[in-house]
Write an enzyme that holds these catalytic residues in place. Structure first.
Site, PDB file in Angstrom:
ATOM      1  N   SER A 141      17.315  24.211 -39.591  1.00  0.00           N
ATOM      2  CA  SER A 141      19.127  23.712 -39.996  1.00  0.00           C
ATOM      3  C   SER A 141      18.362  23.800 -41.173  1.00  0.00           C
ATOM      4  CB  SER A 141      19.267  23.342 -38.774  1.00  0.00           C
ATOM      5  OG  SER A 141      20.688  23.397 -39.805  1.00  0.00           O
ATOM      6  N   ASP A 169      15.938  29.452 -39.259  1.00  0.00           N
ATOM      7  CA  ASP A 169      17.777  29.350 -39.652  1.00  0.00           C
ATOM      8  C   ASP A 169      18.179  28.385 -40.588  1.00  0.00           C
ATOM      9  OD1 ASP A 169      19.969  30.897 -38.917  1.00  0.00           O
ATOM     10  OD2 ASP A 169      21.260  29.988 -37.659  1.00  0.00           O
ATOM     11  N   ASP A 188       9.803  29.601 -53.080  1.00  0.00           N
ATOM     12  CA  ASP A 188       9.441  27.800 -52.726  1.00  0.00           C
ATOM     13  C   ASP A 188       8.426  27.415 -52.583  1.00  0.00           C
ATOM     14  OD1 ASP A 188      11.765  26.180 -53.944  1.00  0.00           O
ATOM     15  OD2 ASP A 188      13.108  26.900 -52.265  1.00  0.00           O
ATOM     16  N   HIS A 243      22.173  29.526 -33.073  1.00  0.00           N
ATOM     17  CA  HIS A 243      21.366  28.855 -34.520  1.00  0.00           C
ATOM     18  C   HIS A 243      19.828  27.722 -33.936  1.00  0.00           C
ATOM     19  CE1 HIS A 243      21.420  26.122 -38.008  1.00  0.00           C
ATOM     20  NE2 HIS A 243      21.751  25.290 -37.618  1.00  0.00           N
TER      21      HIS A 243
END
Length: 307
Positions: A141, A169, A188, A243
């Site tokens: 998250s 997620d 990244d 999630h």
């Protein structure tokens, strides 16, 4: 004193970050976990970090909003990875001083937390010659967004990339619509693996990695939608269900890699019509060595172990 200016489409702000050891001690805490050691995990003194060998994989675990260093998925992920390789060294990140605030405040601190983590990674490299190719970040998250900013900062400081980010997620609210450089993106790390389970709700809806995997289409997960239909008042619980399925699937895929094969495909609709319309390439959901790119899809069941 380093001043960071950032203007996002959603939230303009000026963030001041004092990048020294006291800031890291105050805002972010690190616990080192090594197998077969007394106490399992011990807090790291960032001013004098313990020796870490330069020939073992080092995994940073980064929690999300409202959570802390005791996140349940930390231990389940550690145990699963130790079953594959007991040489893994884990660093549990705790940035709860900022994550346990209202969402708008927590999300505005992800770059600050990422910068502190990046400085610690660079310090390990400078102090013990820990190579960046041995560094893996796993974030859930908002923690996935933190991982992205840590990767960016390592590159800024060293012109090198860490090996891999696994983004479970990654958070979507207040990140959807941002420029790629202001959120988790494929640059990244050498490999950025994104597992989408609640895109468009709590999770980020679009591609964000070198490879993006969409279990059950990546928006809602089996068993979670049924709960919503039974009681519309449980919307937040249902979103949390889809999630959090990201890290639950990831752990099961680490334990049972042959059961979670995702197939490269144009989109979820094409995959549902017929897998024969998709490409022949497959990848395991929990593969920590893959260099595959593109979008991948798979179906899972509604209860553990989800296959």
């Amino acid at each position: 004193m380093k001043i960071l200016f950032a203007t996002y489409k959603t939230v303009p702000f000026v963030l001041m970050v004092l990048l020294n050891e006291s800031t890291a001690t105050y805002m972010v805490h690190f616990d080192l976990c090594i197998k077969n050691t007394t106490g399992r995990c011990t807090e790291i003194n960032v001013e004098s970090p313990p020796y870490l060998p330069n020939n073992v994989p080092i995994v940073f675990l980064i929690h999300g909003w409202t959570s802390d260093g005791s996140a349940s998925w930390y231990d389940s992920t550690i145990d699963a990875l130790w079953q594959t390789n007991d040489q893994y060294h884990f660093i549990k990140v705790d940035w709860s001083i900022r994550s346990k605030t209202i969402y708008i405040t927590a999300q505005s601190a992800v770059d600050e937390a990422g910068i502190i983590i990046a400085n610690f990674i660079v310090k390990l490299n400078n102090t013990y010659s820990v190579p960046f190719e041995n560094i893996l970040e796993i974030g859930f998250s908002l923690g996935a967004q933190v991982a992205g900013f840590a990767g960016k900062e390592v590159q800024k400081l060293t012109e090198k990339k860490i090996s891999r980010i696994v983004a479970l997620d990654p958070a979507g609210p207040l990140f959807d619509g941002r420029p790629k450089e202001e959120m988790l993106n494929p640059n990244d790390a050498e490999n950025v693996v994104v597992i989408h389970t609640n895109g468009g709700f709590a999770g980020y809806v679009d591609d964000a990695g070198t490879i993006d995997i969409f279990p059950n289409g990546g928006s809602s997960q089996p068993g979670c939608t049924v709960a919503l239909l039974r009681n519309i008042l449980k919307l937040s619980e249902t979103i949390g269900c889809s999630h959090s399925r990201s890290y639950k699937l990831f752990v099961e895929a680490l334990l049972h890699p042959d059961k979670f094969q995702a197939k490269k495909c144009y989109n979820w609709i094409v995959y549902l019509i017929s897998e024969d319309l998709c490409e022949d390439e497959t990848v395991t959901l929990g593969d920590l060595t893959t260099t595959a790119t593109g979008k991948y899809y798979l179906k899972t069941e509604d209860e553990p172990p989800y296959y």
